[in-house]
Design a protein around this motif. Structure first.
Motif, mmCIF file in Angstrom:
data_model
loop_
_atom_site.group_PDB
_atom_site.id
_atom_site.type_symbol
_atom_site.label_atom_id
_atom_site.label_comp_id
_atom_site.label_asym_id
_atom_site.label_seq_id
_atom_site.Cartn_x
_atom_site.Cartn_y
_atom_site.Cartn_z
ATOM 1 N N ARG A 273 73.955 1.642 6.615
ATOM 2 C CA ARG A 273 72.834 1.015 5.669
ATOM 3 C C ARG A 273 73.263 0.796 4.310
ATOM 4 N NH1 ARG A 273 68.540 0.912 2.566
ATOM 5 N NH2 ARG A 273 66.485 0.094 3.713
ATOM 6 N N VAL B 88 72.934 -2.977 3.349
ATOM 7 C CA VAL B 88 71.707 -3.130 2.655
ATOM 8 C C VAL B 88 71.877 -3.057 1.062
ATOM 9 C CG1 VAL B 88 69.430 -2.641 2.204
ATOM 10 C CG2 VAL B 88 70.150 -2.461 4.568
ATOM 11 N N PRO C 108 66.899 -5.973 6.221
ATOM 12 C CA PRO C 108 66.475 -5.327 7.467
ATOM 13 C C PRO C 108 65.331 -6.350 7.998
ATOM 14 C CG PRO C 108 66.930 -3.628 6.256
ATOM 15 C CD PRO C 108 66.806 -4.489 5.337
ATOM 16 N N GLU D 154 63.488 -1.562 11.236
ATOM 17 C CA GLU D 154 64.441 -0.279 10.936
ATOM 18 C C GLU D 154 63.814 0.665 11.727
ATOM 19 O OE1 GLU D 154 67.049 1.921 7.405
ATOM 20 O OE2 GLU D 154 65.562 -0.040 7.107
ATOM 21 N N ILE E 37 69.043 -0.500 13.134
ATOM 22 C CA ILE E 37 68.617 -1.334 11.924
ATOM 23 C C ILE E 37 69.117 -2.632 12.579
ATOM 24 C CG2 ILE E 37 69.180 -2.351 9.700
ATOM 25 C CD1 ILE E 37 70.373 0.393 9.021
#
Length: 143
Positions: free
Chosen positions: A19, A23, A30, A33, A39
Protein backbone atom coordinates in the motif's frame (compact mmCIF):
# COMPACT_ATOMS: atom_id res chain seq x y z
CA UNK A 1 -14.63 -18.28 -23.20
CA UNK A 2 -13.71 -15.00 -24.89
CA UNK A 3 -10.21 -13.51 -24.69
CA UNK A 4 -10.60 -11.14 -21.74
CA UNK A 5 -8.97 -10.51 -18.36
CA UNK A 6 -10.79 -8.58 -15.64
CA UNK A 7 -8.54 -9.16 -12.60
CA UNK A 8 -4.81 -9.68 -12.17
CA UNK A 9 -4.03 -10.80 -8.62
CA UNK A 10 -0.59 -10.62 -7.05
CA UNK A 11 0.02 -12.34 -3.70
CA UNK A 12 2.02 -9.97 -1.48
CA UNK A 13 3.97 -10.65 1.72
CA UNK A 14 3.20 -7.32 3.39
CA UNK A 15 0.01 -5.58 2.27
CA UNK A 16 0.94 -2.44 4.23
CA UNK A 17 4.29 -2.19 2.42
CA UNK A 18 2.52 -2.71 -0.91
CA UNK A 19 0.00 0.00 0.00
CA UNK A 20 2.81 2.42 0.87
CA UNK A 21 4.47 1.70 -2.50
CA UNK A 22 1.41 1.87 -4.78
CA UNK A 23 -0.78 4.41 -2.94
CA UNK A 24 1.64 6.66 -1.06
CA UNK A 25 4.60 6.27 -3.45
CA UNK A 26 3.03 6.02 -6.91
CA UNK A 27 -0.18 7.87 -6.08
CA UNK A 28 -2.61 5.16 -7.17
CA UNK A 29 -6.14 5.35 -5.75
CA UNK A 30 -7.72 2.13 -4.45
CA UNK A 31 -11.05 1.17 -5.99
CA UNK A 32 -11.64 -1.14 -3.01
CA UNK A 33 -9.70 -1.99 0.10
CA UNK A 34 -10.12 -4.49 2.93
CA UNK A 35 -7.42 -3.30 5.36
CA UNK A 36 -4.74 -5.93 5.88
CA UNK A 37 -6.31 -8.23 3.29
CA UNK A 38 -6.65 -6.91 -0.24
CA UNK A 39 -6.43 -3.74 -2.31
CA UNK A 40 -7.95 -3.34 -5.80
CA UNK A 41 -6.78 -0.74 -8.31
CA UNK A 42 -8.64 0.00 -11.52
CA UNK A 43 -5.93 -0.19 -14.21
CA UNK A 44 -8.23 -0.07 -17.22
CA UNK A 45 -11.94 0.34 -17.93
CA UNK A 46 -12.55 -3.35 -17.21
CA UNK A 47 -9.31 -4.45 -15.52
CA UNK A 48 -8.39 -4.47 -11.83
CA UNK A 49 -5.01 -5.14 -10.26
CA UNK A 50 -5.54 -6.92 -6.95
CA UNK A 51 -2.85 -7.06 -4.26
CA UNK A 52 -3.82 -9.85 -1.88
CA UNK A 53 -2.27 -10.81 1.44
CA UNK A 54 -0.16 -13.87 0.58
CA UNK A 55 -1.46 -16.03 3.48
CA UNK A 56 -5.08 -15.40 2.47
CA UNK A 57 -4.21 -15.99 -1.18
CA UNK A 58 -2.67 -19.37 -0.35
CA UNK A 59 -5.67 -20.29 1.81
CA UNK A 60 -8.01 -19.90 -1.14
CA UNK A 61 -5.84 -20.67 -4.17
CA UNK A 62 -3.26 -23.11 -2.79
CA UNK A 63 0.38 -22.91 -1.76
CA UNK A 64 2.90 -20.89 -3.70
CA UNK A 65 6.08 -22.64 -4.81
CA UNK A 66 8.95 -22.41 -2.34
CA UNK A 67 12.45 -21.43 -3.32
CA UNK A 68 12.26 -17.74 -4.07
CA UNK A 69 13.54 -16.14 -7.21
CA UNK A 70 11.86 -13.70 -9.54
CA UNK A 71 8.07 -14.07 -9.87
CA UNK A 72 7.47 -15.60 -13.32
CA UNK A 73 5.59 -12.71 -14.91
CA UNK A 74 5.95 -9.06 -15.80
CA UNK A 75 3.42 -6.26 -15.80
CA UNK A 76 3.82 -3.50 -18.35
CA UNK A 77 3.02 0.19 -18.25
CA UNK A 78 3.31 1.74 -21.70
CA UNK A 79 3.96 5.44 -22.22
CA UNK A 80 3.49 7.53 -25.37
CA UNK A 81 7.12 8.71 -25.48
CA UNK A 82 10.65 8.16 -24.16
CA UNK A 83 10.41 11.08 -21.71
CA UNK A 84 7.35 9.48 -20.13
CA UNK A 85 9.26 6.24 -19.57
CA UNK A 86 12.07 8.12 -17.83
CA UNK A 87 9.56 10.02 -15.67
CA UNK A 88 7.78 6.85 -14.52
CA UNK A 89 11.10 5.14 -13.78
CA UNK A 90 12.14 8.14 -11.63
CA UNK A 91 8.76 8.13 -9.84
CA UNK A 92 9.03 4.39 -9.15
CA UNK A 93 12.55 4.77 -7.76
CA UNK A 94 11.39 7.66 -5.55
CA UNK A 95 8.55 5.42 -4.29
CA UNK A 96 11.11 2.80 -3.24
CA UNK A 97 11.23 0.54 -6.30
CA UNK A 98 14.42 -1.29 -7.12
CA UNK A 99 15.49 -0.40 -10.67
CA UNK A 100 16.49 -3.78 -12.10
CA UNK A 101 17.13 -2.65 -15.68
CA UNK A 102 17.51 1.06 -16.43
CA UNK A 103 15.51 2.29 -19.42
CA UNK A 104 17.34 2.08 -22.73
CA UNK A 105 16.67 1.95 -26.46
CA UNK A 106 15.79 -1.59 -27.58
CA UNK A 107 16.60 -3.49 -30.76
CA UNK A 108 12.88 -3.67 -31.63
CA UNK A 109 12.73 0.13 -31.91
CA UNK A 110 11.26 0.97 -28.54
CA UNK A 111 12.59 2.17 -25.21
CA UNK A 112 12.04 0.39 -21.91
CA UNK A 113 13.29 -0.39 -18.42
CA UNK A 114 12.24 -2.54 -15.47
CA UNK A 115 11.65 -1.95 -11.79
CA UNK A 116 10.65 -4.29 -8.95
CA UNK A 117 7.89 -3.55 -6.44
CA UNK A 118 8.24 -4.51 -2.73
CA UNK A 119 7.49 -8.19 -3.52
CA UNK A 120 9.84 -8.37 -6.49
CA UNK A 121 7.13 -8.23 -9.17
CA UNK A 122 8.74 -6.79 -12.29
CA UNK A 123 7.15 -3.82 -14.00
CA UNK A 124 8.25 -2.93 -17.50
CA UNK A 125 7.86 0.74 -18.41
CA UNK A 126 7.93 1.03 -22.18
CA UNK A 127 7.54 3.29 -25.16
CA UNK A 128 6.52 1.16 -28.15
CA UNK A 129 6.44 3.08 -31.46
CA UNK A 130 5.15 0.01 -33.34
CA UNK A 131 1.49 -0.02 -34.54
CA UNK A 132 0.23 -2.07 -31.57
CA UNK A 133 1.94 0.26 -29.09
CA UNK A 134 0.43 3.31 -30.78
CA UNK A 135 -2.99 1.61 -30.80
CA UNK A 136 -2.77 0.97 -27.04
CA UNK A 137 -1.83 4.60 -26.33
CA UNK A 138 -4.70 5.82 -28.55
CA UNK A 139 -7.15 3.54 -26.72
CA UNK A 140 -5.88 4.96 -23.41
CA UNK A 141 -6.37 8.51 -24.74
CA UNK A 142 -2.67 9.34 -24.40
CA UNK A 143 -2.02 10.24 -28.06
Amino acid sequence: MDARITFITLPVADIAASRRFYVDGLGWQPAFEAPGGVIFFRVGPTVMLSLWNRAEFEEEVGPLPAGGGIPPLTLSHNMPDVAGVDEVMRDAAAAGAQIVRPARHREWGGYSGYFADPDGFRWEVAYNPQPLGVELMQAAGLV
